[in-house]
Design an enzyme around this catalytic site. Structure first.
Site, mmCIF file in Angstrom:
data_model
loop_
_atom_site.group_PDB
_atom_site.id
_atom_site.type_symbol
_atom_site.label_atom_id
_atom_site.label_comp_id
_atom_site.label_asym_id
_atom_site.label_seq_id
_atom_site.Cartn_x
_atom_site.Cartn_y
_atom_site.Cartn_z
ATOM 1 N N HIS A 302 8.306 -0.339 -1.198
ATOM 2 C CA HIS A 302 8.956 -0.284 0.114
ATOM 3 C C HIS A 302 9.818 0.976 0.220
ATOM 4 C CE1 HIS A 302 11.004 -2.397 3.607
ATOM 5 N NE2 HIS A 302 11.875 -1.433 3.327
ATOM 6 N N GLU A 303 10.618 1.227 -0.817
ATOM 7 C CA GLU A 303 11.494 2.389 -0.783
ATOM 8 C C GLU A 303 10.716 3.690 -0.960
ATOM 9 O OE1 GLU A 303 14.474 1.963 0.254
ATOM 10 O OE2 GLU A 303 14.071 -0.181 0.233
ATOM 11 N N HIS A 306 9.522 4.842 2.330
ATOM 12 C CA HIS A 306 10.580 5.563 3.051
ATOM 13 C C HIS A 306 10.707 6.985 2.537
ATOM 14 C CE1 HIS A 306 12.131 2.224 5.341
ATOM 15 N NE2 HIS A 306 12.544 1.539 4.294
#
Length: 1057
Positions: A302-303, A306
């Site tokens: 998820h990170e 980003h």
């Protein structure tokens, strides 16, 4: 690219300067090279932290299965990616490989196929002791994943308990030889014809590693920790232990870094942010292999999305539900995720289930205590950017299953595009191709802290006589040597013209006398041509006499052209050194910045306008990214003026309570010494300036800690240029200083694309709000443009009130270099937890398991609820960028208004729609636009894709305001045209005086919700409605002039897209 070969002190987030994604991560043959992970100084020494990182256990290749043309690559890992990780020792003399025993391989839960076991055995046979020297190994394996740690004790490696590992020695034997370990990790192809996941890489058990007492690590020198891609620190910038990514740019732009905490890595937050990986790699039905490197693999993915691909969250903490066709729906992606809406009532540190949610009869939405809890058992596979905790979720949302109506950051920032669509457009995706061979063997390294080793390489060619450049070089270099360079650092010096001259071998700075001795080596005479490569080669020789060049730093200053500079590019890459470049004057070599770009150094530019103090600012920005922030030099002020006869340069500098140690006032002049007057905050006149008439400078080192308050100065001179520079350090090691960090989105601007300038203000991890932040952008011609940066969540600014101030720069006047300086004044320190974070994994409110509601405690409440007014000044160089394709004057208007990103819509009653947004400008976020086009549709995709044919609202009386002003507009819907439960989507396009149009705004929505009628009583009175004058120009819509008295009476507040 060179390997990340550096033992470093630890990165502090607010000290990264340069461009967005100054990372050295590169995708090479489908492999990520150069990932840096750092542990911050604020993390207490705890050997278990390294154990919890579990490098080996958590190393996964996630197979994002090939589609379409990549289907033919079945049996290969789709568009695979791999990572080199390099292991080195304290002594660093030789490197050897170790591997798991084949018994461990056979027992490993992921080696369950016969082919896998056979390949594991091949790896075991092929990976026996390799007695190659480290420098040769690193050349062959340039990509590294580096654990950078501040503590010598943490040079160790960990894996799953119970796994055995074959240990090999190095060197000539003995105890010290057992301190070096390398673990060979092999990724496997699926069996032929199958689309199974790439197998989990091998795990290993932590070997004992010792620090050799009294010996400086030879593993690396001083790789700047500001290059860290992942920072492990005691507290997350968004509070508590939530994984978070700094991402200040636009959709699709890379982020700055990922933040993790020891508690998260230790598995203490599994319920809140998701379980740790259990060993089996997940299958993604998409086309990239991702190598995950931490325990919470989906949280990390998820990170990573980003950080690397510039996508946004698909949940919304502030608005968890929205109306769609008259029904309340939870914000999620995909919409196929199942679960229940329950009332979560929290008090103290616990929460209880209060039953099913109830619809508010006035709004049609659920109450504020209602939350959506997903079922633990799901079949839906998307999306990682919504909830990383659902076991079945292993994909990103695609165009087919993306929930375009959900009011979340992904829809708002990326114009309704799914995360996978954005990822497909990324540089990584475009550069990757189907893999046809076995992925290379990943290797890894745990690197140890090292001292800063730096060599100045200074141009003394004949052109340095022009515009007093040589003397200005001496002034800036003396500040750097006297103040900026940290105690204990090693410094050497080389000058060059047509040849190179060693002025000082490496010397360690232990005292003021050492600093003074180095300043005496600065060049005083200029002559000859320019041979940059000669200077660099001499610097490498100076460094290698004591230490390896890996991780060392070179500060290269030149004002001249050199068409042979490319000849040493390969040497620079192989050296592993970081090169910071300072271009002085308009004719400095155009290729200069390539050196800083390829090595991760800072690039700066100083014009010949001495009053702008650019050269001093460039050197002041070169404080180390290693070590505690309390040891770092902080620039408080940088001013200059050209004075006429007997004129005064007056002002004051604020020394705030977070700084004051080692405070230095530096004054420079161009002809003769000025009269210098300085008073401390108590009004006491200060003396004791050291005057250096030869270099035309004077400085005062304030003893002890400087008094807090306004230090006033008056400088008197005639017909010359004066500058004032003030630097200081943190007053206390326990109270973080206020810092300003400039960043630009690119270091190569191609007209008419704008440059986005950012400045992050922090005290520790707390943002500084409501400050006055200004960027001074100077062109190669010496013209300076003043740009006010804003933290308003509009235009260039991604998020309102997060301490990141932003603005578009469009005032190009010529091609060439532009320098950036940031001034910051005042503000308030704000609790980082007051606003809910963005760009982080979702905090889990709870879940449904076997029909039973499971609830987590509430997010911890903040203890700091008071704003603290701060009085401070800060100055910082933001580096430089190069502009190209700028036409000759008069420069045509090719800049459209910027996109509106904060459009909000509310509905009053059943027909009155009120809109608010921040005004864009004529040129992006500057000036005043000419008109707005507002259109509506009952289909969100049609409004985006067919905006020009959607129904237009009459905006005749809507005159745009100056950029960054608040706009308010209202219009009325004809009640008979839209039935109850109708969703109406609204978007704005802005037009400038040249008829250039902006991109379509974010799409706002309102839903017509007519509450059910209730039996009236004798006491009921119908609310009075004002008379409204209607000017109807389109069927179904009535345009209403702004009814100011309606504002503040809005009954329903609906979400953004």
């Amino acid at each position: 690219m060179g390997s990340l070969k550096s033992p470093v002190f630890i990165l502090v987030l607010h000290l990264l300067e340069g461009v967005l994604s100054n990372s050295l991560i590169q995708l090479n043959k489908n492999g990520y090279e150069g990932i840096v992970i750092a542990i911050d100084h604020d993390v207490p020494e705890d050997e278990a932290l390294i154990q919890h990182i579990k490098w080996a256990e958590a190393l996964h290749l996630l197979n994002l299965e090939a589609k379409s043309q990549f289907r033919a690559a079945a049996g290969v890992c789709g568009r695979g990616t791999w990572v080199h990780l390099v292991a080195s020792s304290v002594s660093g003399e030789k490197v050897h490989r170790s591997s798991l025993s084949r018994e461990s391989w056979r027992s490993h839960p992921n080696c369950h196929q016969k082919d896998d076991i056979e390949k594991a055995e091949e790896v075991f046979q092929d990976s026996k002791e390799l007695g190659i020297r480290r420098k040769h190994f690193l050349r062959e394996h340039p990509g590294v994943l580096s654990l950078l740690t501040a503590h010598p004790w943490s040079l160790l490696c960990n894996g799953i308990p119970g796994q055995s590992i074959a240990q090999t020695g190095v060197g000539d034997g003995g105890a010290a030889s057992k301190d070096v370990f390398m673990f060979t990790m092999e990724a496997f192809r699926p069996s032929s014809g199958q689309a199974s996941p790439c197998q989990k890489l091998i795990s290993s058990q932590k070997p004992p590693v010792k620090q050799i007492p009294g010996e400086r690590s030879k593993v690396e020198n001083g790789r700047d920790a500001r290059l860290a891609d992942v920072l492990v620190s005691a507290t997350s910038p968004v509070g508590e232990d939530q994984p978070h990514t700094e991402h200040v740019g636009a959709c699709g732009e890379k982020g700055l870094r990922i933040h993790l905490t020891p508690n998260f890595l230790a598995g203490k937050k599994l319920k809140e942010y998701g379980p740790q990986g259990t060993g089996s790699a997940k299958v993604f039905q998409q086309t990239v292999c991702i190598l995950l490197t931490l325990g919470h693999e989906r949280a990390f993915l998820h990170e990573w999305a980003h950080l690397r691909w510039g996508v946004f969250d698909e949940y919304n903490n502030e608005e968890k539900f929205y109306l769609s066709k008259g029904k309340a729906k939870s914000v999620r992606c995909s919409a196929a995720i199942t679960g229940k809406n329950v009332v979560r009532w929290c008090q103290g540190g616990s929460c209880v289930n209060k039953g099913s949610c109830r619809i508010d009869k006035l709004t049609g939405l659920y109450g504020k205590d209602c939350v959506f809890l997903p079922d633990k058992q799901q079949i839906e596979k998307a999306s990682i950017m919504y909830s990383q905790t659902i076991d079945s979720v292993v994909e990103f949302c695609t165009e087919k299953n993306h929930n375009k109506e959900a009011p979340n950051a992904q829809n708002q920032r990326c114009n309704l595009r799914s995360t996978w669509e954005v990822i497909q457009g990324s540089e990584d995706f475009r550069k990757s191709t189907p893999m046809t061979t076995q992925p290379p063997t990943p290797t890894f390294s745990l690197l140890q802290i090292g001292q800063r080793i730096l060599c100045l390489v200074l141009d003394k060619s004949g052109s340095m006589t022009n515009d007093d450049r040589l003397n200005r070089l001496n002034q800036a270099s003396k500040l750097f040597l006297l103040q900026t360079m940290e105690q204990g650092s090693w410094v050497g010096m080389v000058t060059f013209d047509s040849a190179a001259y060693v002025k000082s071998e490496l010397k360690q700075i232990k005292s003021a006398a050492d600093r003074d001795l180095l300043t005496k080596s600065l060049p005083t005479v200029s002559s000859g041509g320019t041979s940059i490569c000669s200077g660099l080669q001499a610097a490498f020789t100076v460094i290698k006499k004591k230490y390896p060049t890996d991780g060392s730093e070179i500060v290269l200053l030149t004002d001249g052209e050199d068409n042979t500079i490319g000849a040493c590019f390969d040497l620079v890459r192989k050296s592993g050194a970081i090169i910071h470049t300072v271009a002085l004057g308009p004719a400095a070599a155009k290729e200069l910045e390539q050196l800083s770009t390829m090595t991760g150094g800072l690039q700066t530019y100083a014009s010949d306008q001495a009053q702008n103090n650019g050269l001093v600012d460039a050197f002041a920005a070169l404080s180390s990214g290693n070590g505690a922030v309390s040891q770092r030099s902080i620039q408080l002020e940088s001013r200059g003026a050209s004075l006429q006869k007997d004129q005064w340069m007056n002002g004051s500098v604020i020394v705030d309570s977070t700084v004051g140690k080692d405070t230095l006032f530096l004054i420079t002049w161009t002809t003769q010494a000025p009269q210098i007057l300085l008073w401390d905050p108590s009004g006491t006149k200060q003396g004791g300036f050291v005057v250096d008439k030869a270099t035309k400078m004077a400085y005062l080192q304030v003893p002890g800690t400087a008094k807090v308050g306004h230090w006033k100065y008056s400088l008197k001179a005639s017909s010359q240029t004066l500058t004032l520079t003030v630097t200081s350090r943190a007053a206390s090691a326990t109270v973080p200083p206020i810092t300003v960090t400039p960043v630009v989105n690119t270091n190569t601007a191609n007209f008419p694309s704008p440059v986005t300038v950012y400045a992050t203000l922090r005290q520790g991890v707390s943002p500084i709000l409501r400050a006055s932040v200004t960027a001074l952008i100077e062109s190669v011609n010496g013209k300076t443009v003043t740009l006010e940066l804003l933290d308003n969540g509009a235009g260039a600014d991604a998020t309102k009130s997060d301490g990141v101030y932003s603005r578009f720069f469009t005032a190009f006047e010529t091609n060439g270099r532009y320098s950036i300086k940031i001034w910051a004044l005042g503000g308030i320190t704000a609790d980082r937890e007051r606003t809910l974070p963005q760009n982080g994994v979702m905090y889990i409110d709870g879940w449904i398991e076997n029909g039973e509601v499971k609830l987590n405690p509430p997010r911890p409440e903040t203890n700091n609820v008071q704003d603290k007014q701060l009085c401070f000044t800060r100055t910082s160089s933001g580096g430089s960028f190069m502009a190209s394709n700028v036409p000759s004057a008069p420069i045509p208007d090719l800049f459209p208004p910027c996109r509106v990103t904060d459009l909000k819509a509310t509905i009053q009653g059943h027909t009155l729609v009120n809109l608010t947004w921040t005004a864009p400008g004529d040129d992006y976020d500057h000036g005043r636009a000419s008109k707005y086009i507002i259109r509506i549709s009952t289909n969100i995709v049609d409004l985006r894709d067919k905006f020009n044919t959607s129904v237009q609202v009459n905006t005749t009386n809507l005159i745009p305001k100056e950029a960054n002003s608040e706009e308010i507009f209202g219009f009325e819907l004809e009640g008979d045209s839209f039935g109850n439960g109708t969703d109406i989507f609204i978007a704005i396009q802005t037009v400038d005086k040249s008829n250039l149009k902006s991109e379509i705004s974010n799409i706002a929505r309102v839903s017509l919700f007519i509450p059910p009628e209730e039996p009236s009583t004798s006491n009921d009175t119908a609310p009075l409605c004002p008379d409204v004058s209607i000017n109807s120009t389109i069927p179904g819509i009535h345009v209403l002039k702004i009814m100011w008295k309606w504002l503040g009476e809005m009954q329903v507040t609906l979400g953004l897209h």
